[in-house]
Scaffold this motif. Structure first.
Motif, PDB file in Angstrom:
ATOM      1  N   ALA A 409       0.832  -1.210   0.000  1.00 40.87           N
ATOM      2  CA  ALA A 409       0.000   0.000   0.000  1.00 40.87           C
ATOM      3  C   ALA A 409       0.865   1.257   0.000  1.00 40.87           C
ATOM      4  O   ALA A 409       0.577   2.235  -0.708  1.00 40.87           O
ATOM      5  N   LEU A 410       1.965   1.229   0.776  1.00 38.92           N
ATOM      6  CA  LEU A 410       2.870   2.379   0.799  1.00 38.92           C
ATOM      7  C   LEU A 410       3.541   2.576  -0.552  1.00 38.92           C
ATOM      8  O   LEU A 410       3.708   3.708  -1.028  1.00 38.92           O
ATOM      9  N   GLY A 411       3.935   1.475  -1.189  1.00 37.19           N
ATOM     10  CA  GLY A 411       4.544   1.580  -2.508  1.00 37.19           C
ATOM     11  C   GLY A 411       3.606   2.196  -3.520  1.00 37.19           C
ATOM     12  O   GLY A 411       3.994   3.090  -4.289  1.00 37.19           O
ATOM     13  N   PHE A 412       2.350   1.750  -3.516  1.00 40.61           N
ATOM     14  CA  PHE A 412       1.355   2.344  -4.399  1.00 40.61           C
ATOM     15  C   PHE A 412       1.117   3.817  -4.046  1.00 40.61           C
ATOM     16  O   PHE A 412       0.887   4.645  -4.924  1.00 40.61           O
ATOM     17  N   GLY A 413       1.180   4.102  -2.734  1.00 42.21           N
ATOM     18  CA  GLY A 413       0.997   5.489  -2.299  1.00 42.21           C
ATOM     19  C   GLY A 413       2.073   6.406  -2.853  1.00 42.21           C
ATOM     20  O   GLY A 413       1.795   7.519  -3.316  1.00 42.21           O
ATOM     21  N   PHE A 414       3.347   5.953  -2.787  1.00 41.68           N
ATOM     22  CA  PHE A 414       4.456   6.715  -3.365  1.00 41.68           C
ATOM     23  C   PHE A 414       4.213   6.966  -4.852  1.00 41.68           C
ATOM     24  O   PHE A 414       4.349   8.092  -5.348  1.00 41.68           O
ATOM     25  N   PHE A 415       3.868   5.897  -5.559  1.00 42.93           N
ATOM     26  CA  PHE A 415       3.669   6.020  -6.999  1.00 42.93           C
ATOM     27  C   PHE A 415       2.519   6.970  -7.325  1.00 42.93           C
ATOM     28  O   PHE A 415       2.661   7.880  -8.152  1.00 42.93           O
ATOM     29  N   TYR A 416       1.381   6.763  -6.680  1.00 48.37           N
ATOM     30  CA  TYR A 416       0.195   7.550  -7.019  1.00 48.37           C
ATOM     31  C   TYR A 416       0.388   9.022  -6.668  1.00 48.37           C
ATOM     32  O   TYR A 416       0.038   9.915  -7.451  1.00 48.37           O
ATOM     33  N   ALA A 417       0.956   9.301  -5.463  1.00 45.79           N
ATOM     34  CA  ALA A 417       1.118  10.693  -5.031  1.00 45.79           C
ATOM     35  C   ALA A 417       2.040  11.448  -5.987  1.00 45.79           C
ATOM     36  O   ALA A 417       1.752  12.585  -6.380  1.00 45.79           O
ATOM     37  N   ASN A 418       3.167  10.835  -6.362  1.00 44.36           N
ATOM     38  CA  ASN A 418       4.089  11.501  -7.282  1.00 44.36           C
ATOM     39  C   ASN A 418       3.492  11.634  -8.678  1.00 44.36           C
ATOM     40  O   ASN A 418       3.641  12.668  -9.329  1.00 44.36           O
ATOM     41  N   TYR A 419       2.797  10.587  -9.137  1.00 42.85           N
ATOM     42  CA  TYR A 419       2.164  10.635 -10.453  1.00 42.85           C
ATOM     43  C   TYR A 419       1.088  11.723 -10.502  1.00 42.85           C
ATOM     44  O   TYR A 419       1.010  12.492 -11.469  1.00 42.85           O
ATOM     45  N   HIS A 420       0.298  11.810  -9.433  1.00 46.35           N
ATOM     46  CA  HIS A 420      -0.772  12.807  -9.383  1.00 46.35           C
ATOM     47  C   HIS A 420      -0.204  14.224  -9.412  1.00 46.35           C
ATOM     48  O   HIS A 420      -0.719  15.108 -10.122  1.00 46.35           O
ATOM     49  N   LEU A 421       0.875  14.460  -8.645  1.00 53.51           N
ATOM     50  CA  LEU A 421       1.465  15.803  -8.592  1.00 53.51           C
ATOM     51  C   LEU A 421       2.103  16.174  -9.929  1.00 53.51           C
ATOM     52  O   LEU A 421       1.956  17.309 -10.417  1.00 53.51           O
ATOM     53  N   LEU A 422       2.815  15.236 -10.544  1.00 53.72           N
ATOM     54  CA  LEU A 422       3.431  15.516 -11.851  1.00 53.72           C
ATOM     55  C   LEU A 422       2.369  15.760 -12.917  1.00 53.72           C
ATOM     56  O   LEU A 422       2.531  16.621 -13.798  1.00 53.72           O
ATOM     57  N   LYS A 423       1.270  15.020 -12.837  1.00 50.06           N
ATOM     58  CA  LYS A 423       0.173  15.214 -13.784  1.00 50.06           C
ATOM     59  C   LYS A 423      -0.451  16.597 -13.607  1.00 50.06           C
ATOM     60  O   LYS A 423      -0.788  17.282 -14.585  1.00 50.06           O
ATOM     61  N   LYS A 424      -0.578  17.019 -12.356  1.00 47.25           N
ATOM     62  CA  LYS A 424      -1.141  18.346 -12.080  1.00 47.25           C
ATOM     63  C   LYS A 424      -0.206  19.445 -12.595  1.00 47.25           C
ATOM     64  O   LYS A 424      -0.671  20.470 -13.106  1.00 47.25           O
ATOM     65  N   ARG A 425       1.107  19.227 -12.477  1.00 45.14           N
ATOM     66  CA  ARG A 425       2.066  20.199 -13.010  1.00 45.14           C
ATOM     67  C   ARG A 425       1.929  20.341 -14.525  1.00 45.14           C
ATOM     68  O   ARG A 425       1.934  21.445 -15.061  1.00 45.14           O
ATOM     69  N   LYS A 426       1.822  19.218 -15.223  1.00 46.56           N
ATOM     70  CA  LYS A 426       1.682  19.262 -16.676  1.00 46.56           C
ATOM     71  C   LYS A 426       0.398  19.963 -17.086  1.00 46.56           C
ATOM     72  O   LYS A 426       0.366  20.726 -18.075  1.00 46.56           O
ATOM     73  N   ALA A 427      -0.690  19.717 -16.325  1.00 45.44           N
ATOM     74  CA  ALA A 427      -1.970  20.359 -16.647  1.00 45.44           C
ATOM     75  C   ALA A 427      -1.859  21.874 -16.497  1.00 45.44           C
ATOM     76  O   ALA A 427      -2.435  22.640 -17.303  1.00 45.44           O
ATOM     77  N   ARG A 428      -1.096  22.325 -15.501  1.00 47.25           N
ATOM     78  CA  ARG A 428      -0.929  23.781 -15.316  1.00 47.25           C
ATOM     79  C   ARG A 428      -0.095  24.382 -16.435  1.00 47.25           C
ATOM     80  O   ARG A 428      -0.306  25.521 -16.829  1.00 47.25           O
ATOM     81  N   GLU A 429       0.926  23.637 -16.890  1.00 41.55           N
ATOM     82  CA  GLU A 429       1.775  24.141 -17.973  1.00 41.55           C
ATOM     83  C   GLU A 429       0.991  24.310 -19.266  1.00 41.55           C
ATOM     84  O   GLU A 429       1.221  25.219 -20.053  1.00 41.55           O
ATOM     85  N   ILE A 430       0.031  23.420 -19.488  1.00 36.74           N
ATOM     86  CA  ILE A 430      -0.798  23.491 -20.690  1.00 36.74           C
ATOM     87  C   ILE A 430      -1.755  24.674 -20.596  1.00 36.74           C
ATOM     88  O   ILE A 430      -1.915  25.473 -21.489  1.00 36.74           O
TER      89      ILE A 430
END
Length: 430
Positions: A409-430
């Motif tokens: 669960a922690l491993g998935f948490g690391f992946f999802y949290a970082n993926y979500h934040l990077l995705k949000k950054r890309k959405a702002r850049e667009i």
């Protein structure tokens, strides 16, 4: 520089910028290039001075036994003479060069220590390492201000820490070395000047790490034999370091050069992780039951003094509107104090509260990292939760299946949290 001039010419021809703007852009890049060259020269000057000094010492040491006493005395003062001449040249002929100032100051600083030790060895002058360090530091202190040398200031902090260590730990003399505070005080005016000078940014960052590391090393000298109470003292020290790192001096500084804040935060987390085990509170309960003097011990009195200083800084920040009301790390030291008092009466409840504090801290940092779009803060919160789970891995009776699921669960948490934040950054850049 050729490409820059070509690009500026194209921008002028296209009407994007005018001639005065082009001149300012060119001056800006020339200034940056000059600062980079000066910084590189300063680094190599310091390294060169250190290597030359060590080389002279090695050459003399290789033939030392074959030399006469008069020759030995001459060689003992030779590095000192060279360092003084280089420093005089730096002050009079190259006052604008940081490389010359830092290089000559470092060489002379090392030469002073070399000369003192060699003369003491030639004439068999008795003395301790503490007296040698104190003499060296006091003689070398003016170099900090005569040559405005930040590197010597850093060496002075390291030497002061060594002096205090020798005074306390090597001699089993567990009394706080007050002279250490006086030596550190000699370095503070230069540290303050670094905040007023734009060119002192790199050395300022090193100082931000040297001071808190020095204080962390030397605080152990207040300990008598109450390790649990000393842990409480360290919690208050880390709370103080964190508050110093939150002052307006560091408001625009990058996190990686704010050693006060990083060491303070990491220190508080480590203390909470240690106190999340049952043995800590069990030992504290037994200690407080068998020895009521712990409440007036050096560790406890030092803790209250540190708490008072930290609370004063928090009030100052409140008045300057420089503090968030619910920033949990600002109040961890105070929360731990309440848990510590409770732990004297009820060990199990205190242990539970420490675990809850770590859980809340980790979750709030994840939330903050997501809010301010900062991967470092986000992953710091995730690492705290991971450390908490690892600690519970060793002192609980959960099955290996449940433990494995927690790590997944922690491993998935690391992946999802970082993926979500990077995705949000890309959405702002667009």
């Amino acid at each position: 520089m050729v490409n820059l001039e070509k690009d500026i010419s194209l921008l002028i021809e296209a009407g994007v910028i005018d001639q005065p703007t082009a001149i300012r852009i060119q001056q800006f890049y020339e200034k940056g290039k000059a600062e980079g060259s000066n910084r590189l020269f300063t680094i190599f000057a310091i390294l060169g001075a250190t290597l030359v000094g060590l080389g002279i010492i090695l050459l003399v040491a290789h033939n030392w036994d074959e030399l006469s006493k008069l020759t030995k005395v001459g060689f003992s003062f030779l590095p000192l003479l060279i360092g003084q001449l280089a420093s005089f040249y730096a002050m009079k002929k190259r006052p604008e060069s940081r490389g010359w100032a830092e290089g000559s100051a470092v060489f002379l600083f090392l030469a002073i220590g070399t000369s003192i030790s060699l003369i003491s060895q030639i004439y068999n002058i008795p003395g301790s390492i503490r007296l040698f360090l104190l003499s060296w530091l006091l003689i070398a202190a003016p170099l900090i201000y005569l040559l405005r040398s930040s590197m010597v200031n850093l060496l002075f902090i390291a030497g002061s820490t060594w002096f205090a260590w020798e005074n306390v730990f090597e001699n089993n003399n567990y009394t706080f070395p007050w002279l250490y505070l006086g030596l550190i005080g000699l370095t503070l005016p230069h540290y303050y000047q670094l905040f007023k000078l734009e060119r002192g940014r790199n050395f300022r960052g090193f100082h931000n790490w040297f001071y808190p590391l020095s204080f962390t090393i030397i605080l152990g000298s207040v300990g008598e034999n109450n390790d649990e109470v000393l842990l409480f003292t360290y919690m208050n020290l880390f709370g103080l370091l964190y508050q110093i790192g939150q002052l307006s001096f560091f408001e625009n500084a990058r996190l990686r050069i704010n050693g006060w804040k990083i060491i303070g935060s990491l220190g508080m987390v480590v203390i909470l992780l240690l106190s999340s085990f049952h043995w800590f509170w069990e030992d504290l309960f037994l200690l407080s039951k068998n020895d009521l003097n712990i409440w007036i011990s050096r560790e406890m009195l030092s803790s209250f003094a540190l708490m008072l200083i930290t609370a004063t800084i928090i009030l100052f920040r409140f008045k300057r509107n420089n503090i968030r009301l619910f920033e949990i790390q600002d109040y961890l030291f105070l929360a731990f104090f309440l848990v510590f008092i409770l732990g004297v009466l009820q060990a199990e409840l205190a242990q539970l509260l420490c675990n809850l504090l770590l859980l809340a801290l980790g979750l709030l940092l994840i939330k903050k990292g997501n809010r301010i779009n900062h991967l470092g803060v986000l992953n710091y919160g995730l690492l705290i939760l991971t450390a908490l789970v690892v600690c519970r891995f060793f002192d609980t009776h959960l099955s290996f299946i449940i433990r494995g699921l927690l790590f997944i669960a922690l491993g998935f948490g690391f992946f999802y949290a970082n993926y979500h934040l990077l995705k949000k950054r890309k959405a702002r850049e667009i």
